[in-house]
Design an enzyme around this catalytic site. Structure first.
Site, short mmCIF file in Angstrom:
data_model
loop_
_atom_site.label_atom_id
_atom_site.label_comp_id
_atom_site.label_asym_id
_atom_site.label_seq_id
_atom_site.Cartn_x
_atom_site.Cartn_y
_atom_site.Cartn_z
N LYS A 174 53.46 45.74 47.08
CA LYS A 174 53.09 44.43 47.63
C LYS A 174 53.18 43.35 46.55
CE LYS A 174 49.36 42.05 48.35
NZ LYS A 174 47.97 41.72 48.58
N HIS B 259 47.45 42.38 56.87
CA HIS B 259 47.69 41.65 58.13
C HIS B 259 49.10 41.87 58.66
CE1 HIS B 259 43.88 39.61 57.80
NE2 HIS B 259 44.19 39.15 56.60
N ASN C 94 42.17 42.24 47.59
CA ASN C 94 40.82 42.47 48.15
C ASN C 94 39.86 41.30 48.02
OD1 ASN C 94 41.82 45.33 47.06
ND2 ASN C 94 40.60 45.59 48.90
#
Ligand code: SF4
Length: 236
Positions: free
Chosen positions: A128, A148, A40
Site C-alpha cells: 500500500k 476502504h 491506522n
C-alpha cells in the site's frame, strides 16, 4: 473488468466530482514518510504528525542521525509511534546506504511493477505504501488499495479477493488509463460516507444498481458527511 471500473468511476465522478490533487508532484521520499504516518489513524492526525516532523527536522538527512525515540515523540499524535518511527528511521538509513543520498528519483526509470517490488524491499514498506508513492508522487496510473478500497471493490464485484494486497494485484493487472487518482480517492470517500464496514447505506449509494453485494442494507439512511481532507493530496 476494465469496463466495470470505467463505469463505476464515471458514476462516482458524477456523484462526488473530480477530487482535487496536489498541483505539484511531491517528493517521493516525503510521500513515503507521509504514508507510513497515515497508517491506522485519520488524515488530520497524520498530517499534524507530518508537519511536526518537518518542523523539527529541517531536512530528511537530519533523521539519519536523530534518535529513534525523538522521532517517536515528534510523531506521537499519529499513534503507533514506536512502529512508525522505526519504519521511518530504517527507511532513510537503508536508502542512504543504497544510494548515498535521500532520493527515490531512480524509481522514475522503472516500470510500475519493478518500482513496487523495489520499494517493498525496504523494511516496513508494504504494497500500500509503495503504491501510494507511485500514484501520488510519481504520477503513475496505479490504484492503491487501503481498507476502504478493498472493502468497496470486493462488495461491488470488481474483484473477489480476501486481502488488500491480493485486491491490489488483481485490480491493477489491467487498470484503465488515467483514472487511478479519481477512482481511488472517490472510493475512499464512498467507503467513509456510504459503504461503511458494518452497515452500508445502500439506499443512498450511487452504485446501488450496479453493485453485486448480496447483503445490501436498504433501510433509509441519512448521508454521513465526513471530512474530505486527504493527507496524501496535501504532502508538500
Ligand atoms: S450498494 Fe451498498 S454495498 Fe454496494 S457499494 Fe453501495 S453501499 Fe456498498
Amino acid at each position: 473488468m476494465q469496463n466495470k471500473i470505467i463505469k463505476i468511476n464515471n458514476v462516482l465522478v458524477e456523484h462526488f466530482g473530480i477530487p482535487p490533487r496536489n498541483k505539484k508532484l511531491p517528493n517521493p521520499v516525503e510521500m513515503l514518510i507521509g504514508t507510513i504516518l497515515s497508517q491506522n489513524t485519520n488524515d488530520r492526525n497524520s498530517y499534524q504528525a507530518y508537519k511536526n516532523l518537518k518542523e523539527k527536522y529541517k531536512s530528511w538527512d537530519e533523521i539519519l542521525t536523530a534518535r529513534r525515540s525523538s522521532i517517536e515523540s515528534v510523531i506521537k499524535v499519529a499513534g503507533l509511534g514506536k512502529q512508525k518511527s522505526e519504519a521511518i528511521k530504517s527507511f532513510v538509513q537503508e536508502l542512504h546506504e543504497k544510494k548515498g543520498k535521500l532520493s527515490l528519483n531512480y524509481l522514475n526509470r522503472m516500470d510500475e511493477s519493478s518500482a513496487i517490488e523495489e520499494l517493498t524491499k525496504y523494511k516496513g514498506v508494504g504494497v500500500k505504501t509503495a503504491s501510494c508513492v507511485l500514484l501520488f508522487a510519481l504520477d503513475r496510473n496505479v490504484c492503491p488499495v487501503d481498507t476502504h478500497v478493498h472493502r468497496t471493490v470486493n462488495r461491488i464485484g470488481i474483484t473477489k479477493q480476501n486481502t488488500p494486497d491480493k485486491t491490489f494485484f488483481a485490480l491493477n493487472e489491467d487498470f484503465p488509463s488515467k483514472i487511478a487518482h479519481p477512482f481511488h480517492t472517490n472510493l475512499i470517500r464512498l467507503g467513509r460516507e456510504v459503504c461503511k464496514p458494518k452497515k452500508p447505506s445502500c439506499s443512498i449509494c450511487p452504485l446501488l444498481k450496479i453493485c453485486d453485494f448480496k447483503d445490501k442494507n436498504l433501510e433509509k439512511t441519512a448521508p454521513s458527511k465526513q471530512n474530505a481532507f486527504m493527507l496524501l493530496d496535501n504532502i508538500s
